[in-house]
Scaffold this active site. Structure first.
Site, PDB file in Angstrom:
ATOM      1  N   CYS A  38       0.690  -1.616   0.470  1.00 27.50           N
ATOM      2  CA  CYS A  38       0.079  -0.482  -0.710  1.00 27.50           C
ATOM      3  C   CYS A  38       0.743   1.091  -0.629  1.00 27.50           C
ATOM      4  O   CYS A  38       0.802   2.210  -1.256  1.00 27.50           O
ATOM      5  CB  CYS A  38      -1.008   0.240   1.226  1.00 27.50           C
ATOM      6  SG  CYS A  38      -2.051   1.442   1.511  1.00 27.50           S
ATOM      7  N   HIS A 435     -24.482  24.956   2.260  1.00 26.56           N
ATOM      8  CA  HIS A 435     -24.224  25.347   0.562  1.00 26.56           C
ATOM      9  C   HIS A 435     -23.725  26.608   0.560  1.00 26.56           C
ATOM     10  O   HIS A 435     -23.552  26.858   1.389  1.00 26.56           O
ATOM     11  CB  HIS A 435     -26.001  25.803   0.778  1.00 26.56           C
ATOM     12  CG  HIS A 435     -25.887  26.229  -0.839  1.00 26.56           C
ATOM     13  ND1 HIS A 435     -26.089  25.383  -1.999  1.00 26.56           N
ATOM     14  CD2 HIS A 435     -26.367  27.266  -1.556  1.00 26.56           C
ATOM     15  CE1 HIS A 435     -26.209  26.483  -3.750  1.00 26.56           C
ATOM     16  NE2 HIS A 435     -26.777  27.441  -3.110  1.00 26.56           N
TER      17      HIS A 435
END
Length: 457
Positions: A38, A435
């Protein structure tokens, strides 16, 4: 309690640290570098290279954002590789620091089981040492699969191991296998100017995923002029006049400077002594229960050598559980919500069941979907290809999800939690999302499950 761990990858070194935290006297055996595949030849180096390609792509698109760049933009492949190596080196040092602070003894050498409580270690300096332990955790990882028909030489015919350490960028490259490794390498080399052809035996890229998910990536590859050949199989491969010549089952012949084999990986159990002490295996993998225990008392198996997904984060969780059970706790693995991530552009991420799997299991399901194109944030950053899809069962519990698009691998965390906890789309849809953000796409897809999405028709 004496605990020995064979293998220092993302499962092994975590198991060693966890056991030490719980009071064990720990010895970690690693024949190469800690971090395993990895860190040294997989997840981290590929993402470091993809980050370089992403910067290059951003420069090419800068004019769309009102930024003009005068002069020539050059790619320095050598510096990219040096940056990747430096990243690996820093992270290896970080792991060694953690092991040292937890008083884990790190031995560089090859460990072999000789008894259920005894390991013979051939140290890298040539000496031999015997380690005795009350509990042993096996975490030796995996190696690339190389089918016999390919004349593998590490030069013209390579695997991901060699691809990560190339000195020069190839002019052309055939990639065998359209899975995660093949797709990530394909896009990286393509963005740097290599002519790339991807050969995949299945009918789509990323075979485990639903076709609509794979189709988004195939669209991006077509736009980038990466040639994708699905339902294709190489039957002959030769190196002729310094070129690789691959013949397909239908008679077509492809040539390239190099060919990259990325058809999967296999458990690395060679000379580990598994059979010698009677550990049960099946199809080349160690058999364990949900506590990571083998049939031999006190011996545990984790990561790529057992029958679980070949993913670093899965090995890490298994390593934690194995260490906890070795130290007397009673923990069990839960594979219900395993994140799957592909770091292409667009990114692909999924968790839980796909629609294909739900259908195969006879599960009645409903789905909600929302396209990134309808999100303000996606439009602002100029990344709007893809969608968010959520799958729920008859009780409205979220059982699967897929995201194709910007920052998909990061966005998936919220849905992974939902699958893990069995949250309903109704309850999760009540959560206020900020948002303008990409996370609003999750909220909209949740609403779409019940056909109450306000920003779609």
């Amino acid at each position: 309690m004496r605990v020995a761990v064979i293998g220092g990858g993302p499962g092994g070194y975590i198991a060693a640290i966890k056991a030490a935290m719980l009071g064990a006297e720990v010895t970690l055996l690693e024949k190469a570098k800690v971090g395993g595949t990895c860190l040294n030849a997989g997840c981290i180096p590929t993402k470091a290279l993809l980050a370089s390609a992403e910067k290059l792509n951003a420069i090419k698109e800068a004019e769309e954002f009102g930024i003009s760049i005068d002069g020539k933009v050059n790619v320095n492949f050598e510096v990219m590789m040096e940056r990747k190596d430096k990243t690996i080196e820093q992270m290896v040092k970080g792991i060694k620091f953690l092991l040292e602070k937890r008083k884990v003894r790190l031995l560089n050498g090859f460990g072999k089981l000789v008894e259920k409580n005894k390991i013979e270690v051939q140290l890298n300096d040539g000496s031999l040492e015997i380690i005795e332990a009350d509990k042993i955790i096996l975490a030796t990882g995996s190696v690339p699969i190389i089918p016999p028909l390919f004349p593998y030489d590490g030069n013209k015919v390579i695997t991901s191991n060699e691809a990560l350490f190339l000195k020069e960028m190839p002019e052309s490259l055939i990639i065998v296998g359209g899975g995660v490794i093949g797709c990530e390498f394909g896009q990286f080399f393509n963005k740097l100017g290599t002519k790339v052809t991807v050969i995949e035996m299945a009918e789509q890229l990323l075979p485990p995923e639903d076709k609509d998910t794979a189709k988004q990536l195939e669209r991006a590859f077509k736009k980038d002029k990466i040639k994708v050949m699905t339902n294709a199989k190489i039957v002959k491969c030769e190196v002729i006049d310094n070129q690789v010549v691959a013949t397909l089952e239908d008679g077509k012949v492809l040539t390239a400077e190099k060919i990259l084999i990325s058809v999967g990986r296999k458990p690395y159990l060679e000379d580990l002594g598994v059979e010698d002490i009677g550990i049960h295996t099946s199809f080349g993998k160690i058999i364990v229960n949900d506590k990571m225990e083998t049939n031999i008392e006190g011996v545990y198996g984790i990561g790529d050598i057992i029958n679980s997904p070949f993913l670093a984060h899965v090995a890490t969780k298994e390593g934690t559980i194995a260490a906890e059970n070795a130290m007397g706790l009673n923990k069990k693995i839960n594979y219900k919500a395993i994140p799957r991530c592909v770091y292409t552009d667009p990114e692909v991420a999924s968790v839980g069941l796909t629609e294909k799997e739900a259908t195969a299991k006879g599960i009645q399901y409903n789905r909600g979907q929302f396209d990134f194109r309808a999100l303000g944030k996606a439009q602002v950053i100029g990344r709007y290809q893809g969608f968010i899809k959520i799958i729920v069962d008859a009780e409205d519990k979220i059982i699967g999800a897929a995201i194709v698009g910007p920052h998909a691998t990061d966005l998936l965390a919220e849905l992974t939690l939902a699958v893990h906890l069995g949250i309903t789309a109704q309850d999760m849809g009540e959560v206020i999302h900020p948002h303008p953000t990409l996370t609003e796409g999750i909220m909209e897809a949740l609403h779409d499950v019940h056909k109450s999405c306000l920003h779609s028709v």
